[in-house]
Design an enzyme around this catalytic site. Structure first.
Site, PDB file in Angstrom:
ATOM      1  N   ARG A 131     -59.286   1.437  -3.180  1.00 27.04           N
ATOM      2  CA  ARG A 131     -59.751   0.730  -4.383  1.00 27.04           C
ATOM      3  C   ARG A 131     -60.075  -0.733  -4.092  1.00 27.04           C
ATOM      4  NH1 ARG A 131     -55.549   4.288  -7.972  1.00 27.04           N
ATOM      5  NH2 ARG A 131     -56.972   6.067  -8.054  1.00 27.04           N
ATOM      6  N   VAL A 190     -66.026   6.146  -8.872  1.00 21.99           N
ATOM      7  CA  VAL A 190     -65.358   6.701  -7.676  1.00 21.99           C
ATOM      8  C   VAL A 190     -63.957   6.112  -7.461  1.00 21.99           C
ATOM      9  CG1 VAL A 190     -67.472   7.316  -6.443  1.00 21.99           C
ATOM     10  CG2 VAL A 190     -66.508   5.022  -6.162  1.00 21.99           C
ATOM     11  N   GLU A 191     -63.188   6.846  -6.679  1.00 19.94           N
ATOM     12  CA  GLU A 191     -61.797   6.474  -6.306  1.00 19.94           C
ATOM     13  C   GLU A 191     -60.941   6.176  -7.534  1.00 19.94           C
ATOM     14  OE1 GLU A 191     -61.143   4.421  -2.716  1.00 19.94           O
ATOM     15  OE2 GLU A 191     -62.876   5.334  -1.741  1.00 19.94           O
ATOM     16  N   GLY A 192     -61.132   7.015  -8.553  1.00 18.47           N
ATOM     17  CA  GLY A 192     -60.443   6.841  -9.831  1.00 18.47           C
ATOM     18  C   GLY A 192     -61.342   6.072 -10.778  1.00 18.47           C
TER      19      GLY A 192
END
Ligand SMILES: Cc1cc2nc3c(=O)[nH]c(=O)nc-3n(C[C@H](O)[C@H](O)[C@H](O)COP(=O)(O)OP(=O)(O)OC[C@H]3O[C@@H](n4cnc5c(N)ncnc54)[C@H](O)[C@@H]3O)c2cc1C
Length: 411
Positions: free
Chosen positions: A272, A391-393
């Site tokens: 993140r 993306v990535e949460g």
């Protein structure tokens, strides 16, 4: 005179586009210099040189043709830019996330797609160095750090995105092997990766039933499914992976059985920060172009930057960008110090990617009609910013992470 101008028009047009597209801050507020060390600045400069010289002249065409060039990853590796946080013993530079974000921010200004590619290989590096066995490390980390191999990370499935722990791909133990079966989705560079870290179910439902495996290119039963048609980042291919009774040696399991969700979340905590750094690059590029445009474009007899409606918009963009830079750098510095950083990484990702969406949208506005055309990179940055919120949460999930941490002492 007119005919001379006409003759030189293509040259003048090229020069204007070049000036607009050239990365590097052009405005008076220095947004990052005061915090950067010499090493960070050197990495930024090295990345800027490679990205502007090699990638920039080609990137728009490659985006249109959806062409990913693995040779650029190798070239970045030769410059030491694909293994910044990997230890020197494993072929990396042995530096920290603060150095990593300086380089990624710079790369993202020319191509968010390639910055994401480097960051995703970084997830594989991180997983192997933190959880891998000695033989997994010696087989892969040096190659990944030197840009000779590309890594991918495969957690998501069609039915499990935000709720990643509900994934359904199975990994069934069979003697010295596991048999993987299912379909994974949204795998960045799943088609060019030499190894893919795949999360699959080895136990019961929920996070504790998940394990992580190394899936190597070309193994029988593994094939590529559809490639997504996307809004942006076309050079970065997003793949479906079909796993049809894929037999992989048990030694390809990374970490213990049941640790797969922990492995994935550990990687995403750091990932993140890198996605936030990509957002900084995209936003900085957009702000630079918007400032240049406001200085040169005249309406009503003066540069549009002299209208408060425009200068206030630029001021807000610069403030938001600077705030995001501070948040991202703070999360990176906590990580470098070995302190807890989950909440700060989520804050940095949430704020920086929302900021990038807003700043790139406002940059299109400052350029008026031209901003909406492909003559300028701002429309591309706007499309690239959107995926960073997902993306990535997703950014809703970042809020869940932050809220959960805030409320922890109360529950
Ligand atoms: C270009 C691209 C590349 C990707 N690369 C990878 C990759 O390399 N590897 C990988 O594993 N995955 C990858 N992904 C998948 C990505 O991580 C998921 O798309 C993301 O986690 C969201 O999942 P979803 O798309 O299923 O959306 P969903 O989970 O269905 O969410 C839909 C909406 O509901 C919201 N929502 C869901 N749950 C909640 C909740 N509890 N509270 C509030 N809101 C909620 C979400 O925020 C979102 O707005 C990629 C995706 C894209 C678009």
């Amino acid at each position: 005179m007119n005919s001379v101008l006409w003759f030189h028009a293509p040259v003048i047009l090229f020069f204007c586009l070049w000036v607009y597209a050239l990365p590097g801050p052009c405005f008076n507020v220095s947004l990052m210099d005061f915090m950067e060390t010499d090493t960070q600045r050197q990495l930024r400069d090295l990345m800027r040189k490679f990205a502007t010289k090699t990638m920039l002249p080609q990137i728009d065409q490659d985006e249109r043709e959806e062409r990913f060039r693995p040779e650029w990853i190798r070239a970045l590796g030769d410059l030491g830019l694909t293994g910044i946080v990997v230890s020197e013993d494993d072929g990396g530079a042995g530096l920290g996330y603060q150095e990593y974000i300086s380089a990624l921010e710079e790369l993202a200004q020319v191509s968010a797609g390639y910055a994401i590619s480097v960051a995703v290989t970084g997830l594989a590096q991180l997983i192997l160095s933190r959880f891998g066995s000695q033989s997994q490390k010696s087989q892969w980390i040096r190659a990944l750090a030197e840009g000779r191999a590309i890594g991918a990370f495969s957690l998501s499935e069609a039915g499990s995105g935000s709720d990643a722990a509900s994934l359904r791909t199975t990994a069934t133990r069979d003697g010295d092997f596991y048999v993987l079966h299912g379909t994974k989705q949204w795998v960045t560079q799943g088609d060019s990766a030499d190894l893919i870290l795949v999360m699959a179910r080895t136990g019961g439902p929920g996070p504790l039933g998940i394990s992580t495996f190394i899936l190597e290119k070309g193994i029988p039963g593994f094939r590529l499914g559809k490639r997504e048609k996307k809004m942006g980042c076309q050079v970065s291919h997003t793949m479906e992976l079909v796993l049809d009774q894929v037999r992989i040696p048990a030694e390809n399991r990374v970490g213990a059985e049941g640790d797969g969700f922990k492995v994935a979340m550990t990687a995403l905590d750091s990932g993140r920060i890198t996605i936030a750094a990509v957002a900084l690059g995209v936003a900085r590029g957009a702000l630079d172009v918007a400032v240049r445009h406001a200085q040169h474009r005249e309406q009503f007899g003066k540069p549009i930057g002299e209208f408060q409606g425009v200068s206030f918009l630029l001021a807000d963009m610069a403030v938001q960008l600077k705030a995001a830079q501070l948040l991202v750098r703070h999360a990176a510095s906590l990580r470098d110090q070995g302190a807890a950083f989950t909440q700060e990484a989520a804050m940095a990702k949430l704020f920086a990617t929302d900021m990038a969406m807003k700043v790139t949208t406002d940059a299109v506005q400052v350029l008026g009609g031209s901003g909406y055309t492909q003559e300028f990179p701002v429309e591309r940055w706007m499309r690239e910013a959107k995926v960073l919120q997902i993306v990535e949460g997703t950014n809703q999930i970042q809020r869940l992470v932050i809220g959960k941490r805030l409320l922890e002492p109360l529950v």
